[in-house]
Design a protein around this motif. Structure first.
Motif, mmCIF file in Angstrom:
data_model
loop_
_atom_site.group_PDB
_atom_site.id
_atom_site.type_symbol
_atom_site.label_atom_id
_atom_site.label_comp_id
_atom_site.label_asym_id
_atom_site.label_seq_id
_atom_site.Cartn_x
_atom_site.Cartn_y
_atom_site.Cartn_z
ATOM 1 N N PRO A 5 5.551 2.232 23.970
ATOM 2 C CA PRO A 5 4.999 3.865 24.276
ATOM 3 C C PRO A 5 4.268 4.275 23.230
ATOM 4 C CG PRO A 5 7.489 3.584 24.612
ATOM 5 C CD PRO A 5 6.986 2.206 23.887
ATOM 6 N N LEU A 6 3.182 5.100 23.508
ATOM 7 C CA LEU A 6 2.434 5.971 22.336
ATOM 8 C C LEU A 6 3.499 6.388 21.437
ATOM 9 C CD1 LEU A 6 -0.746 6.981 24.332
ATOM 10 C CD2 LEU A 6 -0.539 4.928 22.989
ATOM 11 N N SER A 7 4.256 7.169 21.647
ATOM 12 C CA SER A 7 5.114 7.897 20.907
ATOM 13 C C SER A 7 6.094 7.380 20.101
ATOM 14 C CB SER A 7 6.341 8.838 21.873
ATOM 15 O OG SER A 7 7.018 7.827 22.613
ATOM 16 N N THR A 8 6.007 5.965 20.170
ATOM 17 C CA THR A 8 6.795 5.238 18.977
ATOM 18 C C THR A 8 5.674 4.563 17.991
ATOM 19 O OG1 THR A 8 6.691 3.073 20.345
ATOM 20 C CG2 THR A 8 8.280 4.391 20.885
ATOM 21 N N VAL A 45 -3.047 7.987 27.599
ATOM 22 C CA VAL A 45 -2.080 8.429 27.942
ATOM 23 C C VAL A 45 -1.320 6.884 28.491
ATOM 24 C CG1 VAL A 45 -2.914 8.716 30.197
ATOM 25 C CG2 VAL A 45 -0.899 9.965 29.688
ATOM 26 N N ASP A 46 0.188 7.011 28.322
ATOM 27 C CA ASP A 46 0.865 5.969 28.698
ATOM 28 C C ASP A 46 1.674 6.226 29.883
ATOM 29 O OD1 ASP A 46 3.130 7.243 27.784
ATOM 30 O OD2 ASP A 46 3.445 6.030 26.066
ATOM 31 N N GLN A 48 4.551 7.074 30.481
ATOM 32 C CA GLN A 48 5.470 7.781 30.256
ATOM 33 C C GLN A 48 5.127 9.302 30.164
ATOM 34 O OE1 GLN A 48 7.918 6.303 26.962
ATOM 35 N NE2 GLN A 48 8.744 4.650 28.115
ATOM 36 N N GLY A 49 3.490 9.602 30.065
ATOM 37 C CA GLY A 49 3.109 10.628 29.982
ATOM 38 C C GLY A 49 2.719 10.891 28.520
ATOM 39 N N ASN A 50 3.015 10.045 27.664
ATOM 40 C CA ASN A 50 2.642 10.255 26.140
ATOM 41 C C ASN A 50 1.217 10.279 25.853
ATOM 42 O OD1 ASN A 50 5.622 10.255 25.285
ATOM 43 N ND2 ASN A 50 5.494 8.144 25.734
ATOM 44 N N THR A 51 0.680 11.125 24.967
ATOM 45 C CA THR A 51 -0.750 11.213 24.811
ATOM 46 C C THR A 51 -1.131 10.963 23.362
ATOM 47 O OG1 THR A 51 -0.803 13.437 24.433
ATOM 48 C CG2 THR A 51 -0.995 12.783 26.593
ATOM 49 N N MET A 52 -2.390 10.192 23.194
ATOM 50 C CA MET A 52 -2.608 9.986 21.710
ATOM 51 C C MET A 52 -4.224 10.090 21.832
ATOM 52 S SD MET A 52 -1.935 6.825 19.090
ATOM 53 C CE MET A 52 -0.202 7.499 18.624
ATOM 54 N N GLY A 93 -0.138 15.870 17.796
ATOM 55 C CA GLY A 93 0.309 14.509 17.368
ATOM 56 C C GLY A 93 0.410 14.318 15.743
#
Length: 163
Positions: A5-8, A45-46, A48-52, A93
Motif C-alpha cells: 500500500p502507498l501508506s507503507t 491512488v491505491d 485502499q484509497g491511499n494517495t501519494m 503526506g
C-alpha cells in the motif's frame, strides 16, 4: 503478487511493488508553457484509497511520460521514495514517489476504479486566507455569477503582476 500500500512506503523502499491508478497527470514547466519541462507530476491512488504525489524527472520524461496515462491502473516497481516537498503539495503526506531510469511499469490486469477523484476542497470564501500561500494546491468548485474587467494581481513569487 503482493503489492505494498502507498501508506507503507518509506525512503529506500526501491524493492517494493505497488498497484496504483493515476488520478491526475500534468507537466510542470516553471513560469509558462513555453519554458522547458521540469518534471511530470501525478497523483497516485491505491486500492485502499491511499494517495501519494509522484514525479517523473525531466531526464526520465521521454521514457516514462508516454507510458503513464491518467485514469489508468499500473503495477510499478524499482522506484524511489523520499521526503515530500514542503510547498505546492497536491495531497498531504510525509513522502513522495519518483520514477527513475530503473523503474518498471506495466499495465495492471485488475483496475482500480475508486476513488474516482482525489481532492481537498477549499471553501470559496476562505480563498483570501491563502493568497501568497504556496504550501499546497487548492481545489475549488464555483459558479460564475458575475463577469468584470480583468485585474492585474501581484504575486510574491513573480516579478510582475499577473492578469
Amino acid at each position: 503478487m503482493v503489492f505494498s500500500p502507498l501508506s507503507t512506503l518509506q525512503p529506500r523502499d526501491w524493492h517494493k511493488t505497488i498497484h496504483v491508478r493515476v488520478c491526475r497527470k500534468w507537466e510542470f514547466r516553471e513560469t509558462n508553457e513555453n519554458s522547458p519541462l521540469q518534471h511530470i507530476d501525478m497523483l497516485l491512488v491505491d486500492s485502499q484509497g491511499n494517495t501519494m504525489y509522484a514525479e517523473i524527472p525531466a531526464k526520465e520524461a521521454e521514457k516514462h511520460g508516454p507510458v503513464i496515462q491518467a485514469d489508468r491502473t499500473y503495477v510499478i516497481s524499482r522506484f524511489r521514495v523520499y521526503n515530500a516537498k514542503s510547498f505546492f503539495k497536491p495531497v498531504p503526506g510525509q513522502y513522495m514517489f519518483e520514477f527513475t531510469c530503473h523503474t518498471k511499469i506495466s499495465v495492471a490486469n485488475e483496475q482500480i476504479t475508486e476513488p474516482k477523484y482525489i481532492y481537498s476542497l477549499t471553501p470559496f470564501e476562505k480563498l483570501p486566507e491563502f493568497i501568497n500561500d504556496n504550501r499546497k494546491f487548492h481545489d475549488i468548485l464555483g459558479i460564475i455569477t458575475e463577469i468584470n474587467e480583468p485585474q492585474w494581481i501581484p504575486f510574491s513569487n513573480q516579478p510582475n503582476p499577473s492578469l
